[in-house]
Enzyme design. Sequence first.
Site, PDB file in Angstrom:
ATOM      1  N   ARG A  50       0.845  -1.199   0.016  1.00 16.00           N
ATOM      2  CA  ARG A  50       0.085   0.064   0.014  1.00 16.00           C
ATOM      3  C   ARG A  50       1.177   1.123  -0.019  1.00 16.00           C
ATOM      4  NH1 ARG A  50      -4.761  -1.732   4.224  1.00 16.00           N
ATOM      5  NH2 ARG A  50      -5.316  -3.766   3.181  1.00 16.00           N
ATOM      6  N   ARG A  96       2.249   1.104  10.222  1.00 19.85           N
ATOM      7  CA  ARG A  96       1.652   1.416   9.011  1.00 19.85           C
ATOM      8  C   ARG A  96       2.782   1.368   8.024  1.00 19.85           C
ATOM      9  NH1 ARG A  96      -3.334   3.651   7.855  1.00 19.85           N
ATOM     10  NH2 ARG A  96      -3.347   4.483  10.207  1.00 19.85           N
ATOM     11  N   GLU A  99      -6.318  -1.214  15.687  1.00 15.05           N
ATOM     12  CA  GLU A  99      -6.869  -2.244  14.791  1.00 15.05           C
ATOM     13  C   GLU A  99      -5.908  -3.318  14.022  1.00 15.05           C
ATOM     14  OE1 GLU A  99      -8.050  -2.372  10.031  1.00 15.05           O
ATOM     15  OE2 GLU A  99      -7.959  -0.200  10.860  1.00 15.05           O
ATOM     16  N   SER A 121     -10.155  -5.987  10.086  1.00 15.93           N
ATOM     17  CA  SER A 121     -11.606  -5.607   9.561  1.00 15.93           C
ATOM     18  C   SER A 121     -12.462  -6.525   8.953  1.00 15.93           C
ATOM     19  CB  SER A 121     -11.342  -4.168   8.499  1.00 15.93           C
ATOM     20  OG  SER A 121     -11.036  -3.134   9.163  1.00 15.93           O
ATOM     21  N   ARG A 172       0.898  -6.880  12.766  1.00 14.47           N
ATOM     22  CA  ARG A 172       0.242  -6.357  13.814  1.00 14.47           C
ATOM     23  C   ARG A 172       0.249  -7.200  15.019  1.00 14.47           C
ATOM     24  NH1 ARG A 172      -3.623  -1.060  12.216  1.00 14.47           N
ATOM     25  NH2 ARG A 172      -2.117  -0.159  10.866  1.00 14.47           N
TER      26      ARG A 172
END
Length: 430
Positions: A267, A282, A354, A357, A395
């Site tokens: 990303r 991130r 987070e 999701s 994560r």
Amino acid sequence: MLDVQILRNDIQNVTNKLIERRNFTLDVNAFVTLESERKTVQSDTEALQAQRNSISKEVGHAKKSGDDQKASELMAQVGEFADRLKSNEEKLGVIQAKIHELLSDIPNVPDDSVPIGKTEDDNVEVKKVGVPRNYDFEPQDHVDLGEKLGALDFERATKITGSRFSLMMGGVARLHRALAQYMLDTHTSRHGYTEVYTPYLVNADSLFGTGQLPKFEEDLFSIPLSADQNFYLIPTAEVPVTNIYRGEILSIDQLPTKFVCHTPCFRSEAGSYGRDTRGMIRQHQFDKVELVQFSHPDHSYDQLEELTGQAESILIDLDIPFRTVTLCTGDMGFSSAKTYDIEVWLPGQNAYREISSCSNFEDFQARRMQTRFRAGKGKTEFVHTLNGSGLAVGRTLIAVLENYQKQDGSIEIPQVLKHYMGGIEVIEPN
């Protein structure tokens, strides 16, 4: 993509919901104008086809009666109708392409059960599991822990590539691999998923199908193949896995179909500069184990609960505290109808972050991909698609490092991972 018939039949209701729940203003005038043009061209086309068919019958009668001159004149008229019909077909193609482009930029309408809100502060907690550990020392974050272990190196990763990449070595690299293997084994053996291995590069059609294109191209890494064609590095395994059935019709007996896939994800993190610049939170490249389901529309919300629980089970097995929240309308993804975020406790940050999701897209992606199932007697319907991280591996690694740290900087290995670590029980500082 929304069903165009819903807009045709009740555009005001859809417009109101998009404004209220998505803060998105639909260009009603543009849609109404295009629809009016479409109806006019289609009506004219139908009238032309009827006239052509009528004249074609007269040609037959003229030939039958031996009136060759009249038959020739009538055939010339039929030829003129063919030219006009071809022109209408081209006009209709242009109009439908414009309608398709307009629809492509409209987000999904959130389910009625989704809380209305603007930011993550309006998300609603639905579950909290586990209690954060009490430490008799000041817990460190994964960056300091990784440095003491001599196994997590951001400086050399920056030298090799650039910022927002990481280099793992030794016990931490093995722990990262162990987590991915454990997740795959759990989801296949316990939860009934079929493991798949997919390409890490996809074409534009695949990204359109899941909703990343055309709206979010700046978030992607692209690789030019020619002047008019790109490949894209996958931002998530959701893209190749959900596109497995693009353009296909499944049998009702194939539902639900459940796939699990471990891939790296890439990303650009456009628009996130200045956020989470420290450590692995991130990154431009990270690993994820993704869960994807193709569901019957009547059962997709039950399966969303199931899928979310399956993702949560990894943290339960690891004995790491977490909470689950329902995302509000303002914090949801473009394609989602409802999303749960699972947030893991990180003592080094003294916060929940987070880690997964889990979303139900209803038929939004299936309509873009033209993925259907046959409900019986030739009738087809669009499937519902769901996905969720089961979990983000990097994560999860952070969560293990921070929650299982000891005062000397060593890391205990969670019980369920010891087999995958070859019996190693502690990662010691280097």
